[in-house]
Design a protein around this motif. Sequence first.
Motif, mmCIF file in Angstrom:
data_model
loop_
_atom_site.group_PDB
_atom_site.id
_atom_site.type_symbol
_atom_site.label_atom_id
_atom_site.label_comp_id
_atom_site.label_asym_id
_atom_site.label_seq_id
_atom_site.Cartn_x
_atom_site.Cartn_y
_atom_site.Cartn_z
ATOM 1 N N ALA A 248 0.879 -1.031 0.040
ATOM 2 C CA ALA A 248 0.156 0.023 -0.141
ATOM 3 C C ALA A 248 0.805 1.187 -0.010
ATOM 4 N N CYS A 249 2.158 1.285 0.595
ATOM 5 C CA CYS A 249 2.757 2.260 0.692
ATOM 6 C C CYS A 249 3.530 2.586 -0.654
ATOM 7 N N GLY A 250 3.945 1.342 -1.160
ATOM 8 C CA GLY A 250 4.406 1.382 -2.389
ATOM 9 C C GLY A 250 3.828 2.013 -3.740
ATOM 10 N N LEU A 251 2.388 2.016 -3.551
ATOM 11 C CA LEU A 251 1.575 2.423 -4.871
ATOM 12 C C LEU A 251 1.775 3.845 -4.989
ATOM 13 N N THR A 252 2.127 4.667 -4.095
ATOM 14 C CA THR A 252 2.118 6.053 -4.294
ATOM 15 C C THR A 252 3.531 6.486 -4.340
ATOM 16 N N LEU A 253 4.316 5.769 -4.077
ATOM 17 C CA LEU A 253 5.658 5.996 -3.847
ATOM 18 C C LEU A 253 6.395 6.892 -5.118
ATOM 19 N N PRO A 254 6.161 6.226 -6.183
ATOM 20 C CA PRO A 254 6.750 6.935 -7.569
ATOM 21 C C PRO A 254 6.184 8.112 -7.933
ATOM 22 N N TYR A 255 4.773 8.407 -7.313
ATOM 23 C CA TYR A 255 4.287 9.611 -7.673
ATOM 24 C C TYR A 255 4.642 10.727 -6.661
ATOM 25 N N PHE A 256 4.967 10.178 -5.407
ATOM 26 C CA PHE A 256 5.300 11.388 -4.382
ATOM 27 C C PHE A 256 6.829 11.728 -4.620
ATOM 28 N N LEU A 257 7.532 10.737 -5.442
ATOM 29 C CA LEU A 257 8.990 10.904 -5.819
ATOM 30 C C LEU A 257 8.920 12.399 -6.602
ATOM 31 N N GLU A 258 8.103 12.174 -7.615
ATOM 32 C CA GLU A 258 7.804 13.254 -8.725
ATOM 33 C C GLU A 258 7.373 14.313 -8.154
ATOM 34 N N TYR A 259 6.237 14.226 -7.278
ATOM 35 C CA TYR A 259 5.338 15.257 -6.637
ATOM 36 C C TYR A 259 6.400 16.330 -5.673
ATOM 37 N N ASN A 260 7.160 15.568 -4.940
ATOM 38 C CA ASN A 260 8.023 16.242 -3.907
ATOM 39 C C ASN A 260 9.181 17.054 -4.676
ATOM 40 N N TYR A 261 9.492 16.370 -5.800
ATOM 41 C CA TYR A 261 10.618 17.003 -6.657
ATOM 42 C C TYR A 261 10.125 18.339 -7.228
ATOM 43 N N GLN A 262 8.699 18.721 -7.442
ATOM 44 C CA GLN A 262 8.214 19.886 -8.019
ATOM 45 C C GLN A 262 8.052 20.772 -6.922
ATOM 46 N N VAL A 263 8.565 20.576 -5.897
ATOM 47 C CA VAL A 263 8.083 21.542 -4.592
ATOM 48 C C VAL A 263 8.485 23.069 -4.895
ATOM 49 N N SER A 264 7.740 23.932 -4.526
ATOM 50 C CA SER A 264 8.052 25.272 -4.529
ATOM 51 C C SER A 264 8.349 26.130 -3.320
ATOM 52 N N LYS A 265 8.533 27.289 -3.599
ATOM 53 C CA LYS A 265 8.654 28.181 -2.192
ATOM 54 C C LYS A 265 7.564 28.237 -1.424
ATOM 55 N N GLU A 266 6.286 28.282 -2.146
ATOM 56 C CA GLU A 266 5.155 28.393 -1.667
ATOM 57 C C GLU A 266 4.782 27.169 -0.630
ATOM 58 N N ASP A 267 4.936 26.069 -1.402
ATOM 59 C CA ASP A 267 4.510 24.881 -0.498
ATOM 60 C C ASP A 267 5.498 24.012 -0.128
ATOM 61 N N CYS A 268 6.597 24.417 0.260
ATOM 62 C CA CYS A 268 7.885 23.862 0.918
ATOM 63 C C CYS A 268 7.623 23.665 2.477
ATOM 64 N N LEU A 269 7.465 22.461 2.968
ATOM 65 C CA LEU A 269 7.315 22.316 4.336
ATOM 66 C C LEU A 269 8.620 22.336 5.219
ATOM 67 N N ASP A 270 9.884 22.033 4.417
ATOM 68 C CA ASP A 270 11.257 21.818 4.948
ATOM 69 C C ASP A 270 11.576 23.313 4.993
ATOM 70 N N LYS A 271 12.144 23.467 6.379
ATOM 71 C CA LYS A 271 12.634 24.818 6.520
ATOM 72 C C LYS A 271 14.222 24.930 5.810
ATOM 73 N N ARG A 272 14.447 23.775 5.090
ATOM 74 C CA ARG A 272 15.883 24.061 4.529
ATOM 75 C C ARG A 272 15.717 24.634 3.060
ATOM 76 N N GLY A 273 14.274 24.586 2.735
ATOM 77 C CA GLY A 273 14.099 25.240 1.557
ATOM 78 C C GLY A 273 13.750 24.293 0.220
ATOM 79 N N PRO A 274 13.294 24.744 -0.881
ATOM 80 C CA PRO A 274 12.811 23.994 -1.796
ATOM 81 C C PRO A 274 14.033 23.187 -2.702
ATOM 82 N N GLU A 275 15.041 24.276 -2.726
ATOM 83 C CA GLU A 275 16.283 23.590 -3.526
ATOM 84 C C GLU A 275 16.902 22.531 -2.722
#
Length: 351
Positions: A248-275
């Motif tokens: 069940a975890c593996g089902l969305t893993l490929p898509y979250f890999l892509e999704y997280n890569y497309q992070v922007s300044k506006e939706d980044c939750l990591d204090k270390r920033g989108p880059e």
Amino acid sequence: MEYYLPTKIVIGSVEEELKKQVNLFSPIRILLITGSQIMRKIGLIDKLLNLLEGYKVLLFEGVEANPGPELVQRIKQEADLIISLGGGSVIDVAKAVSTEMKKPCIAIPTTSGTGSEVTPFAALYDMKKKKKLSLTVNFPAVAIIDYQLSLTMPKELVASTGIDALCQSIEAYWSVYSGPLSDVHARKAIELVANNLEDSWQGNEKAKEVMSLAALESGLAFSQTKTTACHSVSYPLSIRYGIPHGAACGLTLPYFLEYNYQVSKEDCLDKRGPEFVRDRIREIVGFLGLKEIEEGKRYLIDLMKRIGLPTKIDFDMEIVLKEAFTPERVGNNPRLVTENNLRRILKEIKK
Ligand SMILES: [Zn+2]
């Protein structure tokens, strides 16, 4: 940054190690908690009881997948030491029992994936409310890693628990709580799974031995960082549709890999920033032996297929959307997950 792990890790055969470790606690009564009937059929329970000869052992057999909190109350009884022998569910229940009883626990995993033997989390399920309860519990006092115990795992379990180890380590690496020490374990686990899961699934014993270490490494990583969006979304898929946890975890893993890569300044939750987050995702793809994010995504989908796991399933979109946001997991994801974005990801895995 802190890294806290009070569990003593023993890698070796249970024959040689169990009594030695048990003796250190000088228990009078031991509560042995185990899982399904397979353990008895393959003689594992008798083997352990023989090893514990001379001690008074109370045996609780039959913890099943997705256990509920009422089971913890049912198992609790007077003992000085708890020993758990089984997969993630068994070890999770035993940790919850050990925490309530304020007694130490020795964890002996028989699957290679959950890493539960070195984490302070217990996943219990309220099946009436169809809700997953994430409990924080005591770490096991001792974890005995004997890969021989994992040799009898059926193929489906090798696949599902192996993908769980991969998800946990990738999620630990991109978690907002990742740090230099968890990174070391996460990276090692990702590389070991990438190089050994398929061979292990094919039955190669050496690969199975390595996978038991990969599972341990993944536990050492996410015990500190917690898991993220893939785990959060997996819970309704397991509770409602019976998809095994790792699958069940593996089902969305490929898509979250892509999704997280497309992070922007506006939706980044990591204090270390989108880059920083994008660099992390690129590194993860590198640990898999690849270069492009798209390649990484394809690889993860193909890996699931190659080890016989589904990459699309049938489910009710609205129910899953409503239940997929486990705050204590999805909040660790490096990119904010909105309902619309999750709907898009769920469409990719819907039959
Ligand atoms: Zn997991």
